[in-house]
Write an enzyme that holds these catalytic residues in place. Sequence first.
Site, mmCIF file in Angstrom:
data_model
loop_
_atom_site.group_PDB
_atom_site.id
_atom_site.type_symbol
_atom_site.label_atom_id
_atom_site.label_comp_id
_atom_site.label_asym_id
_atom_site.label_seq_id
_atom_site.Cartn_x
_atom_site.Cartn_y
_atom_site.Cartn_z
ATOM 1 N N PRO A 251 0.790 -1.251 0.000
ATOM 2 C CA PRO A 251 0.000 0.000 0.000
ATOM 3 C C PRO A 251 0.812 1.286 0.000
ATOM 4 O O PRO A 251 0.225 2.353 0.165
ATOM 5 C CB PRO A 251 -0.805 -0.128 1.291
ATOM 6 C CG PRO A 251 0.097 -0.888 2.217
ATOM 7 C CD PRO A 251 0.833 -1.868 1.341
ATOM 8 N N GLY A 252 2.142 1.205 -0.180
ATOM 9 C CA GLY A 252 2.861 2.425 -0.504
ATOM 10 C C GLY A 252 3.734 3.036 0.579
ATOM 11 O O GLY A 252 4.170 4.179 0.436
ATOM 12 N N CYS A 364 9.888 -9.030 4.284
ATOM 13 C CA CYS A 364 9.599 -9.016 5.734
ATOM 14 C C CYS A 364 9.476 -10.469 6.193
ATOM 15 O O CYS A 364 8.464 -10.870 6.752
ATOM 16 C CB CYS A 364 8.329 -8.224 6.030
ATOM 17 S SG CYS A 364 6.853 -8.825 5.206
HETATM 18 C C1 LIG Z 1 5.303 -6.807 0.863
HETATM 19 S S1 LIG Z 1 3.944 -6.195 -0.003
HETATM 20 C C2 LIG Z 1 4.521 -4.619 -0.465
HETATM 21 C C3 LIG Z 1 4.527 -3.564 0.609
HETATM 22 C C4 LIG Z 1 4.879 -2.180 0.063
HETATM 23 N N1 LIG Z 1 6.139 -2.184 -0.650
HETATM 24 C C5 LIG Z 1 4.930 -1.113 1.131
HETATM 25 O O1 LIG Z 1 6.005 -0.714 1.548
HETATM 26 O O2 LIG Z 1 3.852 -0.644 1.532
HETATM 27 C C6 LIG Z 1 4.058 -7.098 -1.490
HETATM 28 C C7 LIG Z 1 3.194 -6.582 -2.631
HETATM 29 O O3 LIG Z 1 3.514 -7.362 -3.788
HETATM 30 C C8 LIG Z 1 2.387 -7.373 -4.632
HETATM 31 N N2 LIG Z 1 2.617 -8.446 -5.630
HETATM 32 C C9 LIG Z 1 2.589 -9.772 -5.433
HETATM 33 N N3 LIG Z 1 2.903 -10.426 -6.569
HETATM 34 C C10 LIG Z 1 3.144 -9.472 -7.496
HETATM 35 C C11 LIG Z 1 3.499 -9.492 -8.880
HETATM 36 N N4 LIG Z 1 3.709 -10.663 -9.513
HETATM 37 N N5 LIG Z 1 3.640 -8.341 -9.534
HETATM 38 C C12 LIG Z 1 3.418 -7.148 -8.905
HETATM 39 N N6 LIG Z 1 3.076 -7.068 -7.595
HETATM 40 C C13 LIG Z 1 2.948 -8.205 -6.908
HETATM 41 C C14 LIG Z 1 1.236 -7.572 -3.668
HETATM 42 O O4 LIG Z 1 0.024 -7.135 -4.247
HETATM 43 C C15 LIG Z 1 1.685 -6.722 -2.465
HETATM 44 O O5 LIG Z 1 1.079 -5.461 -2.525
#
Ligand SMILES: C[S@@+](CC[C@H](N)C(=O)[O-])C[C@H]1O[C@@H](n2cnc3c(N)ncnc32)[C@H](O)[C@@H]1O
Length: 433
Positions: A251-252, A364
């Site tokens: 979510p950013g 994480c």
């Molecule tokens: C660890 S979370 C990211 C948290 C974010 N970076 C933050 O700091 O708020 C991982 C993200 O990877 C996305 N995701 C998973 N597989 C993906 C893919 N193949 N391509 C793009 N996004 C992907 C998920 O939707 C999720 O939002």
Amino acid sequence: MVDRPRRPRQRAQHEPDPPGTAPRRAALRLVDAILRRGDPLDVAMHAAAQGLTGADRAFAVAIASETLRWMVDIDALIDSATAQILPDDVKSRAVLRIALAQLLVLKSPAHAVVATALPLVAGGPRRLVHAILSRAQQDEWQLPERATLPLATAERWAEQWGLATVEAAEAAWSAPPPIDLSFAAEPGAEEWPEATVLAPRHRRLPRGQAVEAMPGYREGGWWIQDLAASLPARLLGTGEGRTVLDLCAAPGGKTMQLAAAGWRVTAVDSSAKRLERLGANMARTGLAADIVQADVRTWTPAAAADAVLLDAPCSATGIFRRHPDVLHRIEPRQIDEMAALQCKLLGRAAQGVKPGGTLIYATCSLERAEGEEQIEAFLAHHPAWRVDPVRNDELPDAIAPDTNGFVRTLPGLLSDAGGLDGFFVARLRAPAG
Ligand SMILES: C[S@@+](CC[C@H](N)C(=O)[O-])C[C@H]1O[C@@H](n2cnc3c(N)ncnc32)[C@H](O)[C@@H]1O
């Protein structure tokens, strides 16, 4: 063993549930969805908490979270009180788990716990639930000081990190963590007088505050982000107008950090729903990024960037303090699946970096397969790439890089100051071209 169970009062067939039963029923459904179907708590909540008020929903989540956090110890108490071990999946054990979490962790009034537990179970098992809850009160049951980790996790982490880390993880798991805020700009010294400062543009507050009621929420000068989660973007420094691809961005949290640090950010994520939250976060904080919905495994950027930050999807075992469902859901098979996905994402992420540019890889996770081993495999297949070792002076006090120049935050770090999520971060340098 349980004394002869006193009969609970028989309820008339259509007698309405006592007040306060709805959030307990929702908590029961939540725990069931997590343990039986492996749903994450936030996903399970949508179905389980339909029709509840905000306060009831929060109570249901608190009951479910504390049930999962203390489940190994609660089960041991239940087992000490029955002549035969109750099977893991019977309703009476499920109801006892949530009732004992209320009684022993949340300190809910005993009469309310018992009155709202009984309608959740019928027939003979109801008598058993009543008898065990009476016994818990009579014998003044207590939980141990530290919540015991599920056995599979304890064994896996003992093998990877040693027993001291398992003990530190149990201590960390025993209470929800404090609230960390990240700021777009350094707040004034007189602001947030009750906060601890562990790094620039960071403040740590005691848990239990309603986030939206905290000062400055609407103005958008800060966002919630564990200090460990803020490290990957910190390691890119200031952008000064350079370009960065923030991959798996929603979510950013890291998108906001990068935009606030002067990077021109393209934020990419495959989830439309999570990107909505990213868009709302950017709007609230007044920060800017180009937002792209795409699968990073197949997406190609219009141009290579000065830096790429890949915050890869992972088992999330490092954020077990905030999400006690994780350690009950994640099995080795899922860690392997995630590791295979991370390998693909890392390969694609590298293609988006300009010659001589920087690639940050973060998860994480407290599993080597999702951290150190990913980087070892990447470097074996990309021999021209180098580790750009993280220096001590780039990290908050008490956090040091490992001997490879990676950042690995383990349970036990900063334990006197509220702890830290488990994270892995590596910084790599692309060949000059
Ligand atoms: C660890 S979370 C990211 C948290 C974010 N970076 C933050 O700091 O708020 C991982 C993200 O990877 C996305 N995701 C998973 N597989 C993906 C893919 N193949 N391509 C793009 N996004 C992907 C998920 O939707 C999720 O939002």
